[in-house]
Design an enzyme around this catalytic site. Structure first.
Site, short mmCIF file in Angstrom:
data_model
loop_
_atom_site.label_atom_id
_atom_site.label_comp_id
_atom_site.label_asym_id
_atom_site.label_seq_id
_atom_site.Cartn_x
_atom_site.Cartn_y
_atom_site.Cartn_z
N THR A 44 0.82 -1.21 0.00
CA THR A 44 0.00 0.00 0.00
C THR A 44 0.86 1.27 0.00
OG1 THR A 44 -0.16 -0.07 2.42
CG2 THR A 44 -1.93 -1.12 1.17
N LYS B 122 20.86 4.97 1.37
CA LYS B 122 21.22 5.24 2.77
C LYS B 122 22.00 4.06 3.38
CE LYS B 122 18.87 9.12 2.75
NZ LYS B 122 18.41 9.09 1.34
#
Length: 338
Positions: free
Chosen positions: A19, A134
């Site tokens: 989602t 990252k």
């Protein structure tokens, strides 16, 4: 395997974090490939309802409430699945500094649950995890947790015995327009009168959502197991991006002001570590990081890819490449739909 459509046709797919911004686009792309079923696994009931409405209650979709931190629930969701796209993640850098174990529970323990589910579900052949730049020489808890997640996926390829499953990772830069990313933030700040940049020299790699999803399916088709796929992408100065956004979102343009670097934040980013860069392969559009784990039974040609040669490009560090000018940034925002 010839192409994603023919490979996915008739398959049962699980998308963790289905989602989210990236998960939704992966689901949409999967539906165009005519799968038997796509199971959307996420913990947000409201987003589940929103996605169900957005996809017009497509009968090939199943909505499963659950958290990758819950191993038993995830195992249940994986029954009879053929492919996992692992997009669920804790992705916010400053919040991870104040809540480090939350990042660990989702990105490390949750990913290990995905690995366990893939290893113990006989039908699963491929697992593709979404990571982030990252994870390259991390200075934040979030980055360190995603580095560990990458290592778990790579190691899974080597601990599986004779199961013959493929585990691979895609490493993203900053994805333009995703929830919580800089573009929605700058849009909101511009309407309030001022955009805040945390450091005048800060640079980042950027990619569009379609670029990101294309990389996911490229990795699915080309992976040999334990490898990491990285898209070559442009670097931007965040200050230049802010000025372009100020001109684009408000008239007259909102101010650009400077704040302080947030906890865990870097000034510059990289797509590969220096160690990875020494042995990485590259194509015209991608870097491919070959796993560093050495095993006696790995065939010499296991990690060869059509069109891939030893890396020669220096485009893997933002501080080492020329950033896009403002006209090119504007064109990139056009392509991203902003």
């Amino acid at each position: 395997m010839s192409d994603p459509a023919s490979f996915i046709r008739g398959k049962k797919i699980l998308v963790t974090g289905g989602t989210g911004s990236i998960g939704r686009v992966i689901v949409n792309q999967l539906l165009s490939f005519d799968p038997a079923v796509v199971r959307i696994f996420s913990r947000d009931a409201i987003k589940q309802i929103e996605v169900e409405d957005a996809f017009a209650r497509d009968r090939r979709l199943r909505y499963i409430l659950g958290d990758i931190r819950d191993r038993d629930r995830l195992m249940s969701a994986c029954e009879d699945v053929d492919i996992i796209f692992h997009a669920a993640a804790f992705k916010y850098v400053p919040q991870g500094e104040y809540n480090p174990f939350e990042a660990v529970q989702t990105n490390v323990i949750g990913t290990q649950h995905v690995v366990s589910a893939a290893l113990n579900t006989p039908t699963i052949t491929h697992t593709v995890m979404i990571s982030t730049d990252k994870a390259v020489a991390p200075t934040s808890t979030m980055g360190a947790s995603k580095l560990l997640a990458e290592r778990l996926i790579t190691a899974a390829h080597y601990i599986q015995g004779k199961r013959g499953k493929i585990f691979t990772t895609v490493r993203f830069g900053n994805v333009l327009g995703t929830v919580g990313s800089v573009l929605p933030l700058f849009h909101e700040q511009a309407r309030a009168g001022a955009l805040t940049v945390t450091h005048p020299d800060m640079t980042r790699f950027f990619m569009t959502i379609p670029d990101a999803v294309e990389l996911v399916f490229e990795a699915l088709m080309r992976a040999r197991g334990g490898d990491i796929f990285v898209l070559k992408m442009p670097a931007l100065k965040i200050a230049d991006l802010a000025e372009v956004c100020a001109e684009r979102f408000t008239s007259p343009p909102a101010r650009v002001v400077y704040g302080v670097i947030r906890p865990g934040e870097k000034i510059h980013e990289g797509l590969l570590t220096e160690d990875e860069a020494r042995t990485a392969l590259e194509t015209e559009r991608h870097f491919i990081i070959v796993p560093q784990i050495a095993t006696a039974d790995v065939a010499a040609d296991q990690y060869t890819y059509a069109g891939a040669l030893p890396r020669t490009s220096e485009t893997y560090l933002t501080r080492a490449v020329a950033p896009l000018g403002k006209d090119d940034i504007s064109a990139l925002l056009d392509r991203a739909g902003w």
